[in-house]
Design a protein around this motif. Structure first.
Motif, PDB file in Angstrom:
ATOM      1  N   SER A 198       1.195  -0.875   0.436  1.00 25.50           N
ATOM      2  CA  SER A 198       0.395   0.138   0.314  1.00 25.50           C
ATOM      3  C   SER A 198       0.986   1.430   0.289  1.00 25.50           C
ATOM      4  O   SER A 198       0.312   2.207  -0.222  1.00 25.50           O
ATOM      5  N   ARG A 199       2.258   1.295   0.224  1.00 23.57           N
ATOM      6  CA  ARG A 199       3.249   2.523   1.001  1.00 23.57           C
ATOM      7  C   ARG A 199       3.185   2.651  -0.936  1.00 23.57           C
ATOM      8  O   ARG A 199       3.544   3.942  -1.450  1.00 23.57           O
ATOM      9  N   GLN A 200       3.061   1.691  -2.044  1.00 25.94           N
ATOM     10  CA  GLN A 200       3.615   1.492  -3.248  1.00 25.94           C
ATOM     11  C   GLN A 200       2.837   1.975  -5.113  1.00 25.94           C
ATOM     12  O   GLN A 200       2.636   2.644  -5.387  1.00 25.94           O
ATOM     13  N   GLU A 201       1.254   1.521  -3.976  1.00 27.26           N
ATOM     14  CA  GLU A 201       0.196   1.146  -4.683  1.00 27.26           C
ATOM     15  C   GLU A 201      -1.063   1.891  -3.773  1.00 27.26           C
ATOM     16  O   GLU A 201      -1.232   1.957  -3.418  1.00 27.26           O
ATOM     17  N   ASN A 202      -1.936   2.737  -5.091  1.00 24.15           N
ATOM     18  CA  ASN A 202      -3.118   3.002  -4.623  1.00 24.15           C
ATOM     19  C   ASN A 202      -3.956   1.930  -4.004  1.00 24.15           C
ATOM     20  O   ASN A 202      -4.022   0.418  -4.153  1.00 24.15           O
ATOM     21  N   GLN A 203      -5.298   1.557  -2.896  1.00 21.51           N
ATOM     22  CA  GLN A 203      -5.576   0.732  -2.571  1.00 21.51           C
ATOM     23  C   GLN A 203      -6.633  -0.273  -3.711  1.00 21.51           C
ATOM     24  O   GLN A 203      -5.930  -1.433  -2.999  1.00 21.51           O
ATOM     25  N   SER A 204      -7.382  -0.003  -4.821  1.00 17.81           N
ATOM     26  CA  SER A 204      -7.458  -0.259  -5.493  1.00 17.81           C
ATOM     27  C   SER A 204      -6.955  -1.604  -5.866  1.00 17.81           C
ATOM     28  O   SER A 204      -7.128  -3.079  -6.052  1.00 17.81           O
ATOM     29  N   THR A 205      -5.838  -1.048  -6.004  1.00 20.30           N
ATOM     30  CA  THR A 205      -4.603  -2.057  -6.402  1.00 20.30           C
ATOM     31  C   THR A 205      -4.111  -3.279  -5.338  1.00 20.30           C
ATOM     32  O   THR A 205      -4.001  -4.395  -6.222  1.00 20.30           O
TER      33      THR A 205
END
Length: 214
Positions: A198-205
């Motif tokens: 989650s530190r690199q990607e949005n929550q949907s991903t």
């Protein structure tokens, strides 16, 4: 304590000796709605509700992950977000997230505000999302939850993206776990990977990745 029925700014995030009646007067005051309230061993503690973005993201992610896992595994479960629990004259706690699981999933009646522990069972799982309160979450709050006999207690460390989880026995003793007992089969390593992603990607991903793991 001042007559405005609220703690001074230098009295937040610390345990203060106080009688139960004083604690309740402050905890139930209208201007305490945005504070978390705790009472243990004749001491009270108040914390401001976190408004930090990192805390909010991890809070939302943990709520979704556990709800999705329980639904996937067909485990009866009801989540409580910021709910207050009280045993009159003795204790109160307001964890970030708590869960009633299995036979207790429907234990709390609709219309209940503060959950009266003299009337209702304890939650099966309590979670503190810990950004600025880690030492107390690992210390005094852990002792409080152990003494109460809550089956499982997690601390999600926002800074390190680690989860410290403890299974609590009926006698109040506890031991460190890396796989949930109340949510059978749930490995905490998966949740830590979710936090890191989650530190690199949005929550949907992140959610799409998590769904594949479950």
């Amino acid at each position: 304590m001042n007559t405005l029925l609220k703690p001074a700014s230098n009295q937040l995030n610390t345990w203060i000796s106080a009688p139960w009646t004083e604690f309740v007067a402050i905890a139930d005051a209208t201007d305490s709605a945005k504070r978390k309230s705790y009472y243990y061993q004749h001491q009270m503690r108040f914390e401001n509700m976190s408004t930090g973005s990192d805390h909010a993201n991890d809070h939302a992610l943990i709520l979704f992950a556990l709800s999705f896992y329980a639904a996937t595994k067909q485990i009866p479960m009801t989540a409580k977000d910021g709910c207050s629990y009280r045993q009159s004259g003795k204790t109160e706690f307001q964890p970030d997230v708590s869960y009633y699981i299995g036979d207790n999933a429907d234990a709390i009646a609709w219309g209940t505000r503060i959950i009266d522990l003299d009337q209702y069972p304890l939650p099966d799982l309590v979670i503190e999302i810990s950004d600025t309160t880690f030492n107390d979450d690992l210390g005094t709050k852990r002792l409080q939850y152990e003494e109460l006999g809550i089956k499982e207690y997690w601390i999600v460390n926002v800074q390190t993206m680690k989860i410290y989880a403890f299974a609590i026995a009926p006698d109040g003793s506890s031991h460190h776990i890396r796989q949930s007992l109340v949510l059978s089969g749930l490995k905490l390593e998966i949740l830590e990977q979710v936090l890191e992603l989650s530190r690199q990607e949005n929550q949907s991903t992140v959610t799409a990745w998590l769904m594949k793991q479950f």
